[in-house]
Design an enzyme around this catalytic site. Structure first.
Site, PDB file in Angstrom:
ATOM      1  N   ASP A 397       0.848  -1.203   0.000  1.00  0.00           N
ATOM      2  CA  ASP A 397       0.000   0.000   0.000  1.00  0.00           C
ATOM      3  C   ASP A 397       0.877   1.245   0.000  1.00  0.00           C
ATOM      4  O   ASP A 397       2.056   1.212  -0.387  1.00  0.00           O
ATOM      5  CB  ASP A 397      -0.972  -0.068   1.201  1.00  0.00           C
ATOM      6  CG  ASP A 397      -2.261   0.694   0.976  1.00  0.00           C
ATOM      7  OD1 ASP A 397      -2.248   1.931   1.111  1.00  0.00           O
ATOM      8  OD2 ASP A 397      -3.296   0.069   0.655  1.00  0.00           O
ATOM      9  N   ASP A 398       0.326   2.352   0.430  1.00  0.00           N
ATOM     10  CA  ASP A 398       0.953   3.674   0.402  1.00  0.00           C
ATOM     11  C   ASP A 398       2.357   3.657   1.035  1.00  0.00           C
ATOM     12  O   ASP A 398       2.569   2.995   2.052  1.00  0.00           O
ATOM     13  CB  ASP A 398       0.034   4.617   1.196  1.00  0.00           C
ATOM     14  CG  ASP A 398       0.358   6.069   0.968  1.00  0.00           C
ATOM     15  OD1 ASP A 398       1.333   6.367   0.273  1.00  0.00           O
ATOM     16  OD2 ASP A 398      -0.394   6.908   1.495  1.00  0.00           O
ATOM     17  N   ARG A 474      -5.385  16.339   3.463  1.00  0.00           N
ATOM     18  CA  ARG A 474      -4.339  15.366   3.772  1.00  0.00           C
ATOM     19  C   ARG A 474      -2.990  15.868   3.226  1.00  0.00           C
ATOM     20  O   ARG A 474      -2.224  15.104   2.657  1.00  0.00           O
ATOM     21  CB  ARG A 474      -4.673  13.995   3.178  1.00  0.00           C
ATOM     22  CG  ARG A 474      -4.056  12.855   3.951  1.00  0.00           C
ATOM     23  CD  ARG A 474      -4.136  11.552   3.174  1.00  0.00           C
ATOM     24  NE  ARG A 474      -3.726  10.434   4.012  1.00  0.00           N
ATOM     25  CZ  ARG A 474      -3.317   9.268   3.547  1.00  0.00           C
ATOM     26  NH1 ARG A 474      -3.262   9.048   2.252  1.00  0.00           N
ATOM     27  NH2 ARG A 474      -2.979   8.306   4.364  1.00  0.00           N
ATOM     28  N   LYS A 507      -4.265  -0.839  -6.531  1.00  0.00           N
ATOM     29  CA  LYS A 507      -5.287  -0.118  -5.739  1.00  0.00           C
ATOM     30  C   LYS A 507      -5.213   1.348  -6.129  1.00  0.00           C
ATOM     31  O   LYS A 507      -4.172   1.984  -5.997  1.00  0.00           O
ATOM     32  CB  LYS A 507      -5.002  -0.307  -4.250  1.00  0.00           C
ATOM     33  CG  LYS A 507      -5.990   0.396  -3.319  1.00  0.00           C
ATOM     34  CD  LYS A 507      -5.718  -0.066  -1.889  1.00  0.00           C
ATOM     35  CE  LYS A 507      -6.486   0.703  -0.841  1.00  0.00           C
ATOM     36  NZ  LYS A 507      -6.049   0.326   0.510  1.00  0.00           N
ATOM     37  N   ASP A 509      -6.312   4.881  -5.372  1.00  0.00           N
ATOM     38  CA  ASP A 509      -6.847   5.648  -4.236  1.00  0.00           C
ATOM     39  C   ASP A 509      -7.083   7.102  -4.629  1.00  0.00           C
ATOM     40  O   ASP A 509      -6.610   7.575  -5.681  1.00  0.00           O
ATOM     41  CB  ASP A 509      -5.839   5.555  -3.076  1.00  0.00           C
ATOM     42  CG  ASP A 509      -6.485   5.701  -1.701  1.00  0.00           C
ATOM     43  OD1 ASP A 509      -7.634   6.161  -1.624  1.00  0.00           O
ATOM     44  OD2 ASP A 509      -5.810   5.355  -0.711  1.00  0.00           O
ATOM     45  N   ASN A 511      -7.645  10.600  -2.034  1.00  0.00           N
ATOM     46  CA  ASN A 511      -7.877  10.896  -0.621  1.00  0.00           C
ATOM     47  C   ASN A 511      -8.290  12.315  -0.274  1.00  0.00           C
ATOM     48  O   ASN A 511      -8.093  12.743   0.854  1.00  0.00           O
ATOM     49  CB  ASN A 511      -6.629  10.522   0.184  1.00  0.00           C
ATOM     50  CG  ASN A 511      -6.560   9.022   0.396  1.00  0.00           C
ATOM     51  OD1 ASN A 511      -7.433   8.447   1.034  1.00  0.00           O
ATOM     52  ND2 ASN A 511      -5.555   8.383  -0.171  1.00  0.00           N
ATOM     53  N   CYS A 555     -10.739   3.032  -4.749  1.00  0.00           N
ATOM     54  CA  CYS A 555     -10.680   3.421  -3.339  1.00  0.00           C
ATOM     55  C   CYS A 555     -10.703   4.940  -3.314  1.00  0.00           C
ATOM     56  O   CYS A 555     -10.173   5.588  -4.218  1.00  0.00           O
ATOM     57  CB  CYS A 555      -9.382   2.890  -2.733  1.00  0.00           C
ATOM     58  SG  CYS A 555      -9.117   3.360  -1.018  1.00  0.00           S
ATOM     59  N   ASP A 563     -19.271   3.977  -6.792  1.00  0.00           N
ATOM     60  CA  ASP A 563     -20.393   4.271  -7.685  1.00  0.00           C
ATOM     61  C   ASP A 563     -20.275   3.403  -8.931  1.00  0.00           C
ATOM     62  O   ASP A 563     -19.233   2.798  -9.204  1.00  0.00           O
ATOM     63  CB  ASP A 563     -20.421   5.757  -8.048  1.00  0.00           C
ATOM     64  CG  ASP A 563     -19.113   6.240  -8.651  1.00  0.00           C
ATOM     65  OD1 ASP A 563     -18.779   5.784  -9.758  1.00  0.00           O
ATOM     66  OD2 ASP A 563     -18.416   7.066  -8.032  1.00  0.00           O
ATOM     67  N   GLU A 644      -4.417 -18.433  16.092  1.00  0.00           N
ATOM     68  CA  GLU A 644      -5.083 -17.504  15.169  1.00  0.00           C
ATOM     69  C   GLU A 644      -4.636 -17.783  13.724  1.00  0.00           C
ATOM     70  O   GLU A 644      -5.427 -17.661  12.792  1.00  0.00           O
ATOM     71  CB  GLU A 644      -4.801 -16.053  15.568  1.00  0.00           C
ATOM     72  CG  GLU A 644      -5.384 -15.723  16.938  1.00  0.00           C
ATOM     73  CD  GLU A 644      -5.859 -14.285  17.095  1.00  0.00           C
ATOM     74  OE1 GLU A 644      -6.947 -14.104  17.673  1.00  0.00           O
ATOM     75  OE2 GLU A 644      -5.146 -13.358  16.668  1.00  0.00           O
TER      76      GLU A 644
HETATM   77  C1  DGJ Z   1      -6.869   5.509   2.174  1.00  0.00           C
HETATM   78  C2  DGJ Z   1      -7.279   4.087   1.897  1.00  0.00           C
HETATM   79  O1  DGJ Z   1      -8.647   3.927   2.085  1.00  0.00           O
HETATM   80  C3  DGJ Z   1      -6.466   3.172   2.802  1.00  0.00           C
HETATM   81  O2  DGJ Z   1      -6.888   1.852   2.632  1.00  0.00           O
HETATM   82  C4  DGJ Z   1      -5.013   3.342   2.482  1.00  0.00           C
HETATM   83  O3  DGJ Z   1      -4.766   2.909   1.174  1.00  0.00           O
HETATM   84  C5  DGJ Z   1      -4.605   4.787   2.664  1.00  0.00           C
HETATM   85  N1  DGJ Z   1      -5.465   5.673   1.930  1.00  0.00           N
HETATM   86  C6  DGJ Z   1      -3.187   4.994   2.232  1.00  0.00           C
HETATM   87  O4  DGJ Z   1      -2.825   6.310   2.256  1.00  0.00           O
END
Ligand code: DGJ
Length: 760
Positions: A397-398, A474, A507, A509, A511, A555, A563, A644
């Site tokens: 991820d990020d 952000r 992914k 994104d 934000n 995301c 949508d 677990e």
């Molecule tokens: C927002 C996403 O919804 C999270 O899952 C993650 O990817 C962060 N951004 C990373 O900055």
């Protein structure tokens, strides 16, 4: 294709333009019927009908959207003296007014003073208003497409889809308005889109363009919408439609966490399984508007389209402007069937490509496992543990690019931080592949950090208003995606990484909201928000085309852009940044009203939950996450105790057993989480051969009564064996009294029951 001119008397001069009859599930019907006698257009799907007519003054009047029927429904109209109503000057009749008649495409300018769908202004004189009269129609085989915009598509061999184009015309502006109707008979879906064509010699400005509306002549209705915020998306809310206007919208540049571009109108007493319901889903990912209005005559208008705030689109002579698509469906078996109709059409005719029908890999994501604090080595360790659990894909991820170790920098610099990763992305992907997992990566292509090489080189590529303090979200700015050179740069940077590395998943994104709306590329700032969305779609399409087998998950700070428009490019979307299992029950059930659960990204995360601090059992977190087609984990599994890890192995195995059912089965909301006591849901195979029933206890009161779950949609007069208990149940009884859940052993207990039909 058949094209006809309209005669001024309103009669539709054709007798042979209806589509050919089709037979579906033993029913014979004609998807599009054009009736010369009554001047009506009727659209038929397997279970629904939709009708409009051209009246004697050339206006297009909405007549009906309901259960499938033959015949003409113009008897629903009533004409009487309405007191102070206005008429077009050529109508010498006080009983006639556009303000009271149900409109198929309401416009500002000829006396309908309810909430209009269309407002146009002549650029040279500044005059508002038009007079849209019927001009002609075309019937086209197959479902129309919208270049540059997402839309429902048809499989011509299977769907028997048809398009009706009704053309309205304004003489003064020499402007056509083309109303496009897509009829999807097997899906019980009708889509609408609108094209405004400037045929005149002067520019016109589209000030408002909504795509769809339904005018109900009478009835007591509720409206359902889905509100939220970051971390709490798509909470269902339901209210009686009273006099006045109730609207939801986005002015955030993305469809938003706050209101989803989806609306239901239903009978006030409609339930999951009974009553009438109509819905509209916007196939668009930017600013939208949806409203219901109960007028002075107790009539109700439901409508959806582009938000006209910060919007004014110039259409030069010879050009056209397109109002994005709205998907409509109708159910007379309650909200459950309405959702199932939408699930089918979105899953099969909005989502596309390699992953559309495929079960998605179980993934582990680095975000809640370690946020920005990871290295290539730590990811490989995570991958090794994941492999032990049966997990199939690792998502980085990020934090992998530029010098990004927090959210203050580097967006726009899409080259790897080699020091952190210990090499290139291709090298890291190979290391993860060598462990036996696929490799996935995170991007936020539309964003730019002020602390980035890209911003230092091109500060003008960010959307900012000259002279006004910038608004940061952000700590980041938004790239001007309406500009091709900006998109080209980001695309090339993405290719620089993705061409070389074995990347199975991306992914995408986003934000923050769009607030500073000013593009240095145009003097018409009223077009920027729309052009931004088209630019986003262009970039998504280019990535999709270049890497057709790469799974792209949408995301936007969780589910801020969940949508139907995005689902055309990304067949799954991260549902919410809240991964708390109990919160997720409402978020996911809310999302399921308008979207297939197969499109929901749902992960098991650590406890106490990072946002809510609540602890729930691992089994329950798994039960809840398995509601989504994008199932996975998002925690540091290298730190979990052996028991677990064993449970995760079992969960992954259980997921695989029912993944096909979750992807393609009919979904039922059995007990909504709003009861605050219990939530239960069910997937049933189309042929009824198996079902998965899941339940979570939300709250218990001491020495209380047992909770029962009543499955639906099983094959009547048959028996089902439950895999977990071995008990054989008669299906009719199961669907009538249900079965009791065993007493809880831990708080937030959950249950999963996999039923298989006993074949005689
Ligand atoms: C927002 C996403 O919804 C999270 O899952 C993650 O990817 C962060 N951004 C990373 O900055």
């Amino acid at each position: 294709m058949v094209e006809h001119e309209c005669k001024r008397d309103g009669a539709v001069p054709l007798d042979d333009a209806s589509t050919t009859e089709v037979t579906l599930q033993d029913c014979r019907f004609t998807p599009i019927v054009v009736n010369q006698q009554d001047a009506t257009f009727t659209l038929h799907t397997l279970h629904t009908a939709y009708q409009m007519c051209v009246d004697r003054y050339g206006y297009l009047i909405h007549l009906y959207y309901g259960p499938r029927t033959e015949g003409t429904m113009n008897y629903v109209l009533n004409f009487c003296d309405r007191g102070q109503a206005s008429q077009p000057e050529r109508v010498n009749d006080r009983t006639y007014s556009l303000d009271s008649l149900p409109q198929e495409f309401s416009f500002q300018g000829m006396g309908d003073l309810r909430n209009p769908m269309f407002v146009v202004r002549e650029a040279t004189t500044g005059a508002y208003g038009c007079d849209l009269q019927y001009r002609g129609y075309e019937v086209i085989d197959g479902k129309y497409g919208l270049p540059g915009l997402p839309a429902v598509y048809s499989d011509d061999a299977k769907d028997m889809a048809q398009t009706l184009k009704v053309i309205l015309h304004d003489e003064r502006l020499d402007m056509d308005v083309e109303l496009l109707y897509g009829v999807m008979p097997t899906y019980d879906v009708i889509t609408r889109a609108v094209r405004v064509v400037n045929k005149g010699g002067a520019t016109i400005e589209v000030k408002r363009l909504h795509t769809a509306s339904i005018d109900f002549m009478h009835g007591d209705f509720d409206v359902m919408t889905f509100f939220g915020r970051h971390g709490m998306e798509r909470m269902p809310t339901r209210a009686r439609i009273e006099h006045g206007s109730f609207s939801i919208m986005s002015r955030r540049g993305e469809s938003s966490h706050q209101y989803n571009p989806f609306m239901i109108v239903c009978d006030y007493d409609a339930t999951e399984s009974a009553g009438q319901a109509w819905s509209m889903s916007f196939v668009y990912s930017g600013n939208f508007y949806a409203a219901v209005e109960k007028d002075q005559f107790d009539q109700v208008r439901m409508q959806m389209g582009l938000n006209d705030e910060l919007f004014s689109y110039p259409v030069a002579p010879g050009e056209a402007f397109v109002g994005p698509e709205v998907i409509m469906t109708y159910s007379n078996e309650g909200l459950g069937l309405l959702s199932q109709n939408l699930h089918r059409v979105i899953r099969q005719r909005v989502c596309r490509g390699y992953w559309r029908d495929r079960v998605r890999p179980v993934l582990i994501n680095s975000w809640e496992a370690s946020y920005f604090d990871f290295t290539g080595d730590s990811l490989v360790e995570l991958a090794k543990k994941a492999k032990e659990c049966g997990i199939e894909l690792l998502v980085m991820d990020d934090g992998w690019f530029g010098h990004r170790d927090d959210d203050m920098s580097s967006l726009g610099d899409w080259y790897p931080n080699k020091k952190k990763l210990g090499g290139t992305v291709a090298e890291l992907a190979k290391r993860v592949n060598d462990v036996g997992l696929e490799f996935g990566i995170w991007y936020e292509p539309e964003m730019i950090s002020e602390d980035s090489d890209l911003y230092r080189a091109h500060p003008d590529w960010a959307l900012t208003v000259p002279g006004k303090p910038k608004v940061l979200g952000r700590h980041q700015l938004v790239l001007d995606m309406s500009r091709k050179e900006v998109r080209d740069n980001i695309f090339q940077q993405m290719c620089g990484v993705l061409d070389d590395a074995n990347v199975a998943y991306l992914k995408w994104d986003c934000n923050r909201s769009l607030i500073d709306i000013y593009s240095r590329d145009t003097s018409d700032q009223g077009r920027v928000l729309y052009d931004y969305v088209l630019g986003l779609y262009d970039l998504l399409e280019r990535v999709h085309e270049r890497y057709p087998e790469m799974l792209i998950e949408g995301c936007a700070g969780g589910g801020g852009r969940f949508d139907a428009g995005m689902l055309y490019y990304t067949p799954q979307i991260w549902t919410s940044d809240t991964t708390d299992a109990i919160n997720r029950l409402t978020i996911q059930a809310g999302t399921s009203f308008g979207y297939p659960t197969s499109t929901m990204g749902c992960h098991v995360s650590e406890v106490p939950n990072a946002i809510t601090r609540r602890s729930t059992p691992l089994f329950t977190r798994g039960t809840v996450a398995m509601m989504g087609g994008g199932f996975g984990y998002e925690l540091d599994i290298t730190k979990l105790p052996d028991e677990e890890i064993d449970l995760i192995k079992q969960q992954v195995g259980a997921y695989h057993e029912t993944a096909e059912l979750v992807m393609n089965g009919r979904f039922y909301r059995l007990v909504p989480p709003e009861t605050n006591r219990l939530s239960a849901w069910e997937f049933v195979a189309d042929d009824g051969s198996e079902a998965l029933v899941s339940a979570v206890i939300i709250d218990v009161h001491g020495y209380g009564v047992a909770s029962y779950v009543v499955p639906r949609g099983l094959t009547p007069d048959s028996s089902y064996v439950c895999k977990e208990t071995g008990v054989i149940y008669p299906s009719n009884a199961l669907m009538s009294v249900g079965f009791p859940l065993a007493p809880i052993v831990v708080p937030y207990e959950s249950y999963q029951f996999h039923f298989k039909r006993v074949e005689a």
